[in-house]
Design an enzyme around this catalytic site. Structure first.
Site, mmCIF file in Angstrom:
data_model
loop_
_atom_site.group_PDB
_atom_site.id
_atom_site.type_symbol
_atom_site.label_atom_id
_atom_site.label_comp_id
_atom_site.label_asym_id
_atom_site.label_seq_id
_atom_site.Cartn_x
_atom_site.Cartn_y
_atom_site.Cartn_z
ATOM 1 N N CYS B 86 45.325 31.112 48.448
ATOM 2 C CA CYS B 86 45.684 30.841 49.781
ATOM 3 C C CYS B 86 45.950 29.215 50.355
ATOM 4 O O CYS B 86 46.966 28.971 49.854
ATOM 5 C CB CYS B 86 44.506 31.529 50.789
ATOM 6 S SG CYS B 86 45.164 31.691 52.788
ATOM 7 N N HIS B 200 43.335 37.043 48.917
ATOM 8 C CA HIS B 200 41.785 36.681 48.439
ATOM 9 C C HIS B 200 40.869 37.297 47.673
ATOM 10 O O HIS B 200 40.240 38.163 47.944
ATOM 11 C CB HIS B 200 41.201 36.269 49.974
ATOM 12 C CG HIS B 200 41.452 35.153 50.799
ATOM 13 N ND1 HIS B 200 41.058 33.926 50.542
ATOM 14 C CD2 HIS B 200 42.443 35.019 51.723
ATOM 15 C CE1 HIS B 200 41.482 33.119 51.548
ATOM 16 N NE2 HIS B 200 42.437 33.818 52.266
ATOM 17 N N GLU B 202 38.547 36.587 46.022
ATOM 18 C CA GLU B 202 37.086 36.562 46.041
ATOM 19 C C GLU B 202 36.626 37.256 47.434
ATOM 20 O O GLU B 202 35.372 37.060 47.438
ATOM 21 C CB GLU B 202 37.107 34.722 46.226
ATOM 22 C CG GLU B 202 37.147 34.240 47.530
ATOM 23 C CD GLU B 202 38.543 34.237 47.846
ATOM 24 O OE1 GLU B 202 39.506 34.741 47.403
ATOM 25 O OE2 GLU B 202 38.919 33.335 49.043
#
Lengths: 81, 224
Positions: B86, B200, B202
């Site tokens: 990002c 994302h 994560e």
């Protein structure tokens, strides 16, 4: 003391979504004589410098390194006395 | 396996990244941007998401001049593995460690939702645990995720298998949320050691929270 104005715009050929949105908004207000709108940003610098050539060279370097992303943006520099 | 996670003023995904990599069994360290060096035992450097320097001027534009970035560039140039997520992707393009640039989303809206991604090239350490054309479900959350690269640059990306991920629908058909060129969501450099993506992974580590597809993605880095 010298005032310098930097204008940064997306390059021709890179779609300017903000410009397009403003264009359609103006159209809906019946301003029907517009062919294109580009939205950019203006950065105003006050330099402690009296040498115009030096000022131009410094600001060009600022544009190349930070003020514009030359992958997608063009810039122009105006010296204002 | 040691993962070092960069933290600028305004970074807000460093703890998610730490959670994700620790869940996968890695040791982690969060590195403040004033550091002049990258810890010597680093196996992977993550440039985490967020809003470094408030996104002032352009997303990632000011972070690239943080003290740590000289060391990050040296680390990348010497073959060290770097992953930008990002805002981290934006920082890496601004620092010219990855080609292209991220523009304002075509809709001009901030987009925050789960989105499907298709694996385009798994010929790299990041996605080698996945097959080409696999579809994963990963959150996106960005205002400036509209990937731009000129035609020559795009051809070069394809020629070198540097296009890693594209936005798609659940069936793997093209679906472009933000106007990115060719719906590109993630790329790598020619040397295949610097990776960047807007979504994302994560944040996709627990199925209870919507998706655990991020595990398959980040696991690629865990190889000894």
């Amino acid at each position: 003391m010298m005032k310098v104005i930097v204008n940064v715009f997306l390059k021709a050929g890179v779609l300017d979504s903000q410009g397009k949105a403003v264009y359609h908004a103006l159209e809906s207000l019946h301003f029907d004589n517009i062919s294109d709108v580009r939205v950019g940003k203006q950065i105003v610098l006050n330099l402690d410098e009296s040498d115009e050539t030096k000022a131009m060279a410094d600001v060009t370097k600022m544009c190349e390194e930070l003020l514009a992303n030359t992958v997608i943006e063009d810039y122009n520099i105006e010296l204002v006395k | 396996m040691k993962v070092t996670i960069l933290q600028f003023p305004g970074t807000n995904c460093e703890y998610d990244a730490q959670y994700a990599f620790e869940k996968l069994g890695a040791k982690t360290e969060i590195l403040w941007h004033k550091s002049q060096s990258v810890p010597a035992d680093t196996d992977l450097l993550v440039v985490a998401g967020g809003f470094s320097y408030g996104d002032y001027l352009r997303s990632g534009a000011i972070a690239k001049f943080s003290p740590v970035m000289k060391a990050v560039t040296a680390y990348a140039k010497s073959g060290g593995k770097v992953l930008g997520i990002c805002n981290g992707f934006q920082v890496l393009t601004e620092a010219r460690l990855l080609p292209g640039a991220l523009k304002r989303n075509e809709s001009l809206h901030f987009i925050s939702k789960h989105h499907h991604l298709k694996v385009i090239s798994n010929d790299n350490i990041f996605l080698e645990k996945l097959d080409n054309s696999d579809v994963v479900n990963i959150p996106i959350a960005h205002h400036d995720g509209n990937y731009y690269i000129d035609q020559n640059g795009l051809k070069e990306l394809y020629d070198n298998n540097q296009v890693l991920l594209k936005y798609c629908d659940a069936n793997g058909d093209d679906k472009n949320p933000n106007g990115s060129v060719d719906s590109i969501a993630g790329i790598c450099n020619k040397e295949r050691n610097v990776f960047g993506l807007m979504p994302h992974p994560e944040r996709a580590m627990e199925s209870l929270l919507g998706s655990s597809d991020g595990i398959k993605m980040l696991q690629g880095f865990l190889k000894a």
